[in-house]
Design a protein around this motif. Structure first.
Motif, PDB file in Angstrom:
ATOM      1  N   SER A 165     -68.666 -28.284 -63.991  1.00  0.00           N
ATOM      2  CA  SER A 165     -67.417 -28.380 -63.215  1.00  0.00           C
ATOM      3  C   SER A 165     -66.862 -29.805 -63.272  1.00  0.00           C
ATOM      4  CB  SER A 165     -67.628 -27.918 -61.773  1.00  0.00           C
ATOM      5  OG  SER A 165     -68.623 -28.680 -61.155  1.00  0.00           O
TER       6      SER A 165
ATOM      7  N   GLU B 256     -63.130 -30.738 -64.754  1.00  0.00           N
ATOM      8  CA  GLU B 256     -62.130 -31.529 -64.003  1.00  0.00           C
ATOM      9  C   GLU B 256     -61.642 -32.723 -64.821  1.00  0.00           C
ATOM     10  OE1 GLU B 256     -64.239 -32.638 -60.480  1.00  0.00           O
ATOM     11  OE2 GLU B 256     -64.255 -30.566 -59.759  1.00  0.00           O
TER      12      GLU B 256
ATOM     13  N   ARG C  10     -60.925 -23.798 -69.071  1.00  0.00           N
ATOM     14  CA  ARG C  10     -61.516 -22.590 -68.460  1.00  0.00           C
ATOM     15  C   ARG C  10     -63.037 -22.742 -68.432  1.00  0.00           C
ATOM     16  NH1 ARG C  10     -60.126 -18.339 -73.281  1.00  0.00           N
ATOM     17  NH2 ARG C  10     -58.034 -18.681 -72.489  1.00  0.00           N
TER      18      ARG C  10
ATOM     19  N   SER D 249     -71.284 -16.711 -61.303  1.00  0.00           N
ATOM     20  CA  SER D 249     -70.432 -16.338 -60.163  1.00  0.00           C
ATOM     21  C   SER D 249     -69.032 -16.936 -60.344  1.00  0.00           C
ATOM     22  CB  SER D 249     -71.057 -16.859 -58.868  1.00  0.00           C
ATOM     23  OG  SER D 249     -71.248 -18.258 -58.969  1.00  0.00           O
ATOM     24  N   ARG D 250     -68.041 -16.311 -59.733  1.00  0.00           N
ATOM     25  CA  ARG D 250     -66.649 -16.772 -59.848  1.00  0.00           C
ATOM     26  C   ARG D 250     -66.477 -18.123 -59.173  1.00  0.00           C
ATOM     27  NH1 ARG D 250     -63.671 -14.311 -62.771  1.00  0.00           N
ATOM     28  NH2 ARG D 250     -64.129 -12.290 -61.869  1.00  0.00           N
ATOM     29  N   LYS D 251     -65.705 -19.012 -59.795  1.00  0.00           N
ATOM     30  CA  LYS D 251     -65.437 -20.342 -59.219  1.00  0.00           C
ATOM     31  C   LYS D 251     -63.979 -20.440 -58.808  1.00  0.00           C
ATOM     32  CE  LYS D 251     -69.575 -21.498 -60.294  1.00  0.00           C
ATOM     33  NZ  LYS D 251     -70.589 -21.288 -59.296  1.00  0.00           N
ATOM     34  N   SER D 252     -63.759 -21.359 -57.884  1.00  0.00           N
ATOM     35  CA  SER D 252     -62.380 -21.629 -57.517  1.00  0.00           C
ATOM     36  C   SER D 252     -62.180 -23.132 -57.651  1.00  0.00           C
ATOM     37  CB  SER D 252     -62.190 -21.085 -56.105  1.00  0.00           C
ATOM     38  OG  SER D 252     -61.221 -21.732 -55.448  1.00  0.00           O
ATOM     39  N   LEU D 253     -61.868 -23.548 -58.874  1.00  0.00           N
ATOM     40  CA  LEU D 253     -61.682 -24.975 -59.179  1.00  0.00           C
ATOM     41  C   LEU D 253     -60.204 -25.173 -59.511  1.00  0.00           C
ATOM     42  CD1 LEU D 253     -64.767 -25.277 -61.599  1.00  0.00           C
ATOM     43  CD2 LEU D 253     -64.628 -26.243 -59.301  1.00  0.00           C
ATOM     44  N   PRO D 254     -59.514 -26.049 -58.782  1.00  0.00           N
ATOM     45  CA  PRO D 254     -58.067 -26.183 -58.995  1.00  0.00           C
ATOM     46  C   PRO D 254     -57.707 -26.443 -60.462  1.00  0.00           C
ATOM     47  CG  PRO D 254     -58.806 -27.513 -57.117  1.00  0.00           C
ATOM     48  CD  PRO D 254     -60.034 -26.964 -57.763  1.00  0.00           C
TER      49      PRO D 254
ATOM     50  N   GLN E 128     -59.326 -22.075 -65.105  1.00  0.00           N
ATOM     51  CA  GLN E 128     -59.454 -20.617 -65.095  1.00  0.00           C
ATOM     52  C   GLN E 128     -60.942 -20.253 -65.096  1.00  0.00           C
ATOM     53  OE1 GLN E 128     -57.528 -18.900 -68.500  1.00  0.00           O
ATOM     54  NE2 GLN E 128     -57.384 -16.858 -67.563  1.00  0.00           N
ATOM     55  N   SER E 129     -61.320 -19.388 -64.176  1.00  0.00           N
ATOM     56  CA  SER E 129     -62.743 -19.045 -64.045  1.00  0.00           C
ATOM     57  C   SER E 129     -63.022 -17.642 -64.567  1.00  0.00           C
ATOM     58  CB  SER E 129     -63.140 -19.138 -62.572  1.00  0.00           C
ATOM     59  OG  SER E 129     -64.363 -18.480 -62.342  1.00  0.00           O
TER      60      SER E 129
END
Ligand code: NDP
Ligand code: 3PY
Length: 312
Positions: A149, A153, A163, A168-173, A176-177
């Motif tokens: 991650s 960034e 991406r 597990s699904r990520k929520s990184l501004p 795309q996850s």
């Protein structure tokens, strides 16, 4: 409280002194063969089985991010560490920024076509090449944990679509996850630069094989920063030969040091470094370990505990 320390190549005196400074109330000693005196915690990297076997420890800290080596030892020597003794690993502790430097510099190297210009230079050719577009340079990161991650960034400000793929699904501004095996195909489609930052587990060994490479964008690039066993070397070489993969940057190998007769050494479109993508930084690592031990002693929740069944 007593801490034992073992690392096959670190300067033990330096580490012991730094640990004593950080935790003045604790007795820290370098473990040597035959030392069976009690200890509360062990700080280790590739430890001899006898160091840990039968000990009633409150915890073991791996002096790195990856725990594949110690989990491998445990699978062949189950008595080495009782199931109820927690195993911790280093989370970032200065490795994140090193991975960012490595990944950003190499992606930019490929994006600005320095590999092509170097090849032209070797032929004494003065030639300006067509520029690549950021929109054609999607970077896909396998593994979106502590290091993946951070790498993701760090690539965003350069304008690349980024991406990541994780369990597990990520929520990184801005990133795309994709999650799980069912979304791996969608993640690979359109990925131009593949960066590997997965842990070495039974599910991830050999993942970067012919089938995966075939799903990448044409003239793609592969950067392996995690473990050599993730890549099927013969498949990577074949993809380089076919032109599907244009270049590879490898930091890690199935056999380290890489044997002299390995064809990767001579391949003109393979660059490599000797497992230096990110080093364990003593100051940050000791801060993390001492902080975690203090919290454990107070009965508080800590992060960095390895799920031994999951394998990372
Ligand atoms: N070359 C070098 O110098 C160094 C290499 N490394 C390597 O980097 C690796 C990554 O480190 P770190 O980021 O700290 O590890 P983390 O455990 O924080 O991250 C691992 C990531 O991989 C994902 N993952 C694990 N298994 C699967 C799977 N089967 N399918 C999809 N995704 C999966 C995890 O998903 P989820 O988030 O959903 O759990 C997580 O996002 C280390 O294990 C080590 O091998 C580390 C340091 C230095
Ligand atoms: O911390 C790790 O896992 C490493 O590979 C360090 O070289």
């Amino acid at each position: 409280m007593d801490i034992i320390f073992y690392h096959p190549s670190f300067n033990s005196d330096y580490w012991i002194n730094a640990l004593r400074k950080a935790m003045p109330q604790v007795h820290v000693r370098a473990w040597t063969a035959g030392d069976n005196a009690p200890a509360d915690y062990a700080l280790v990297w590739h430890p001899p089985v006898e160091m840990l076997k039968g000990r009633k420890l409150k915890g073991v800290f791996a002096l790195g991010a990856g725990v594949d080596a110690i989990l491998g030892q445990l699978s062949t020597n189950p008595g080495m560490l009782a199931d109820d003794i927690p195993l911790f690993r280093l989370e970032d502790t200065g490795m994140g920024s090193q991975m960012q430097e490595y990944a950003v510099s190499q992606v930019l190297h490929w994006f600005r076509r320095f590999d092509d210009y170097q090849a032209l230079k070797l032929q004494s050719r003065w030639q300006q090449l067509e520029e690549y577009e950021h929109t054609d340079f999607t970077v896909g990161i396998l593994g979106a944990g502590v290091l993946g991650s951070k790498v993701a960034e760090s690539l965003l400000p350069w304008g690349f679509p980024v991406r990541c793929w994780s369990r597990s699904r990520k929520s990184l501004p801005g990133i795309q996850s994709f999650a799980g095996p069912e979304e791996l195909g969608d993640f690979l489609q359109g990925t131009r630069v593949l960066i590997n930052l997965l842990p070495n587990t039974p599910e991830t060994v050999g993942l970067i094989n012919q089938s995966l490479l075939n799903q990448l964008a044409e003239h793609s690039y592969v950067m392996n920063l995690a473990r050599g066993v993730h890549v099927v070397e013969a498949d990577l070489l074949a993809a380089l030969e076919s032109g599907k993969v244009k270049g590879a940057m490898l930091d890690v190998f199935s056999h380290e040091p890489l044997p002299a007769d390995n064809p990767l050494w001579a391949h003109p479109r393979v660059a490599m470094t000797p497992h230096i993508a990110a080093f364990t930084r003593p100051t940050e690592a000791i801060e993390f370990i001492s902080h975690t031990i203090s919290k454990l002693e107070r009965g508080e929740t800590v992060s960095g505990r390895v799920d031994r069944v999951r394998g990372y």
